[in-house]
Design an enzyme around this catalytic site. Structure first.
Site, PDB file in Angstrom:
ATOM      1  N   TYR A 104     -14.036  -3.721   9.496  1.00  0.00           N
ATOM      2  CA  TYR A 104     -12.693  -3.137   9.552  1.00  0.00           C
ATOM      3  C   TYR A 104     -12.015  -3.487  10.877  1.00  0.00           C
ATOM      4  O   TYR A 104     -10.855  -3.907  10.907  1.00  0.00           O
ATOM      5  CB  TYR A 104     -12.780  -1.622   9.389  1.00  0.00           C
ATOM      6  CG  TYR A 104     -11.436  -0.929   9.478  1.00  0.00           C
ATOM      7  CD1 TYR A 104     -10.596  -0.873   8.371  1.00  0.00           C
ATOM      8  CD2 TYR A 104     -11.000  -0.351  10.667  1.00  0.00           C
ATOM      9  CE1 TYR A 104      -9.359  -0.247   8.442  1.00  0.00           C
ATOM     10  CE2 TYR A 104      -9.769   0.267  10.757  1.00  0.00           C
ATOM     11  CZ  TYR A 104      -8.955   0.318   9.635  1.00  0.00           C
ATOM     12  OH  TYR A 104      -7.723   0.924   9.721  1.00  0.00           O
TER      13      TYR A 104
ATOM     14  N   GLY B  88       0.817  -1.216   0.000  1.00  0.00           N
ATOM     15  CA  GLY B  88       0.000   0.000   0.000  1.00  0.00           C
ATOM     16  C   GLY B  88       0.843   1.254   0.000  1.00  0.00           C
ATOM     17  O   GLY B  88       0.486   2.250   0.631  1.00  0.00           O
ATOM     18  N   ALA B  89       1.961   1.215  -0.724  1.00  0.00           N
ATOM     19  CA  ALA B  89       2.896   2.347  -0.712  1.00  0.00           C
ATOM     20  C   ALA B  89       2.640   3.335  -1.838  1.00  0.00           C
ATOM     21  O   ALA B  89       3.411   4.270  -2.025  1.00  0.00           O
ATOM     22  CB  ALA B  89       4.339   1.838  -0.801  1.00  0.00           C
TER      23      ALA B  89
END
Length: 273
Positions: free
Chosen positions: A171, A15-16
């Protein structure tokens, strides 16, 4: 306690492409580490690299990895390619996450989206990379968690969450599982591997809606994550707060029976056992 390898290290950050992951990549590459930038798409990863190079980063210290975490085949392919390119992986930062849709949706693998992206995919990626992580002798996994994990419950008989779906609850449970996975790595991972989970703070990212309407710039949280990546010693299996200090996690994180059950269920759901 465990100490990382001295000197420059090879780091994979999921997730960069944006937000916290990008800012963490920026800090670590500035620290002379070799960073593998993961993006959900090739365009996303390439754009992140372009931004880093434009800011002065040596492109030879950057690589890209691409996988949509809603597809286990892409995650497995990415793990294979990373392992081929980097026999030694010193650090894995499991940062990629989604807030989840308003209504329950399934991935191509048949799992609820939030559960797969935030937990099962990191589980699969990490377990497939245990070889390169073990080759680092003192490899480290940093899992980006959330204080919301303490509000969640995991029902072993309904991990697919078929009975009831609430976006925020989905979540929270994904982050509980990731925090429990941190503890599981101390039991089932390579003996040389250290794992920690960390709450980076309430940040102004795509996940902000799960917390609040106001958040700090992602760079603030990146400093917390980067500190857990680089500080000399950490508590193996520990959970850290947004000041990079050890903090007590949810009780079930310390329940080794619950951790073992989750590990076995995760292996089954990802086809790893």
């Amino acid at each position: 306690m465990s100490k990382p390898e001295p000197g420059p290290r090879t780091v994979l950050i999921t997730g960069a492409g944006e937000g916290l992951g990008y800012e963490t990549a920026r800090l670590l590459v500035a620290g002379n580490h070799h960073v593998v930038v993961h993006g959900r798409t090739a365009d996303q990863a390439d754009y992140a690299v372009e931004r880093l190079v434009k800011d002065g980063t040596d492109p030879l210290r950057l690589d890209v990895a691409v996988a949509d975490f809603t597809d286990f085949r892409q995650v497995a392919t990415m793990a294979h390619l990373v392992g081929e390119a980097h026999r030694r992986l010193d650090l894995l930062v499991n940062n990629a996450a989604v807030a989840g849709p308003e209504t329950r949706e399934l991935t191509v693998d048949g799992h609820e989206v939030t559960w797969q992206v935030n937990y099962l995919a990191p589980y699969l990626l990490t377990t497939m990379l245990t070889g390169p992580l073990a080759n680092a002798r003192r490899g480290r996994v940093v899992n980006v968690s959330s204080p919301l994990h303490a509000r969640a419950n995991l029902e072993p008989a309904d991990l697919a969450e078929t009975r009831r779906y609430l976006r925020h609850a989905a979540y929270a449970r994904s982050k509980l599982a990731l925090t429990m996975f941190t503890k599981a790595l101390t039991l089932y991972g390579p003996t040389s591997l250290t794992a920690v989970s960390v709450h980076p703070g309430i940040l102004d990212t795509a996940l902000l809606g799960t917390y609040s309407e106001i958040g700090l710039h992602p760079s603030e949280g990146a400093h917390v994550v980067a500190q857990l990546c680089t500080q000399a010693t950490v508590i193996n299996g520990g959970y850290y707060n947004d000041r990079a200090l050890p903090y007590r996690p949810a009780a079930c994180v310390e329940d080794l029976g619950a951790v073992q059950r989750l590990w076995k269920a995760s292996a089954h759901q990802t086809g790893m056992g």
